[in-house]
Enzyme design. Structure first.
Site, PDB file in Angstrom:
ATOM      1  N   ASP A  52      42.897  49.140  37.194  1.00  0.00           N
ATOM      2  CA  ASP A  52      43.099  47.696  37.153  1.00  0.00           C
ATOM      3  C   ASP A  52      42.702  47.045  38.463  1.00  0.00           C
ATOM      4  OD1 ASP A  52      43.842  45.781  35.199  1.00  0.00           O
ATOM      5  OD2 ASP A  52      45.613  45.289  36.375  1.00  0.00           O
ATOM      6  N   GLU A  92      46.819  39.124  44.762  1.00  0.00           N
ATOM      7  CA  GLU A  92      46.889  40.196  43.772  1.00  0.00           C
ATOM      8  C   GLU A  92      46.189  41.456  44.272  1.00  0.00           C
ATOM      9  OE1 GLU A  92      45.706  40.482  39.090  1.00  0.00           O
ATOM     10  OE2 GLU A  92      47.075  38.945  39.789  1.00  0.00           O
ATOM     11  N   GLU A 144      44.627  36.493  30.332  1.00  0.00           N
ATOM     12  CA  GLU A 144      45.887  36.320  31.044  1.00  0.00           C
ATOM     13  C   GLU A 144      47.088  36.441  30.103  1.00  0.00           C
ATOM     14  OE1 GLU A 144      45.287  36.812  33.991  1.00  0.00           O
ATOM     15  OE2 GLU A 144      45.159  34.946  35.146  1.00  0.00           O
ATOM     16  N   GLU A 214      41.037  44.905  25.666  1.00  0.00           N
ATOM     17  CA  GLU A 214      42.369  45.159  26.211  1.00  0.00           C
ATOM     18  C   GLU A 214      42.973  46.420  25.599  1.00  0.00           C
ATOM     19  OE1 GLU A 214      43.999  43.823  28.596  1.00  0.00           O
ATOM     20  OE2 GLU A 214      42.935  41.954  29.003  1.00  0.00           O
TER      21      GLU A 214
END
Length: 225
Positions: A52, A92, A144, A214
């Site tokens: 990620d 982040e 998101e 995803e």
């Protein structure tokens, strides 16, 4: 189903109802369910963490392309909301680096696995000028929202999430991030309402593609695919 978006009417809500099975697969995947149940293999979590981080680095360029399309086509409010998301990515990336150190993940040695590469290639396609702002902002919203809904589930009442993973889940599952997703959904719905039919079709195709990617990304955390 509001998927963390909270908007009861509009094109996006209709899609989430129409494609509810796929949305469920993306947001209640065995990987995140195992986090909620406290049964996650921490080796798979470490793999997800490294992958990620690689994804978020590519996501910066994607979101910059969304912002550029926004600046060329809309008023200032959209720009401020998207810019808020872009500026938060610096924090982040720093968070990922700290987490990687905590979990003994050497980010310098992480290479993107196939599913990650496929997802990043999809994001890179948004730099093409023929992809409209409507399609881009819809894509940003659903990316998101899947994360928000997935990790919010991990901290809902009755969870058995391990204490050392609560910070990760709270980062994306927080009410504040849900509110941000709601803002993106309102923008997407407004754009879709005013878009020509071909742009709406393209946006729905992108919506479905994100859900596929995803699911593949969660799968990758367990299978190294």
């Amino acid at each position: 189903m509001d998927g963390g978006g909270g908007v009861e009417a509009g094109t996006t809500a209709a899609w989430m109802a129409r494609h509810g099975g796929m949305y469920e697969r993306a947001t209640r995947h065995p990987f995140t369910v195992s986090i909620r149940e406290g049964t996650v293999d921490l080796a798979t979590f470490r793999r997800w963490l490294g992958q990620d981080y690689m994804f978020v680095k590519e996501f910066v360029a994607f979101l910059a392309s969304v912002l550029l399309k926004c600046c060329r086509q809309t008023e200032g409010l959209d720009m401020e909301i998207i810019l808020g998301g872009l500026t938060s990515l610096s924090d982040e990336l720093s968070w990922f680096k700290k987490e990687a150190e905590k979990w003994s993940v050497n980010l310098a040695e992480v290479s993107p696995l196939r599913s990650n590469t496929e997802y990043c290639r999809f994001l890179q396609s948004f730099s093409e000028p023929e992809i409209s702002y409507t399609v881009a902002i819809t894509t940003f919203w659903i990316i998101e929202t899947v994360y928000q809904d997935s990790f919010a589930f991990c901290i809902e009442e009755g969870n058995k999430t391990l204490p050392e993973l609560l910070g990760t889940c709270q980062r994306w599952g927080s009410p504040e991030f849900k509110q941000y997703c709601q803002s993106l959904q309102r923008i997407a719905d407004r754009c879709l309402e005013n878009a020509p039919a071909d742009a709406v079709r393209s946006a729905e195709e992108a919506f479905l593609r994100v859900l596929e990617l995803e699911i593949g990304f969660w799968d990758m955390s367990s299978s190294q695919s």
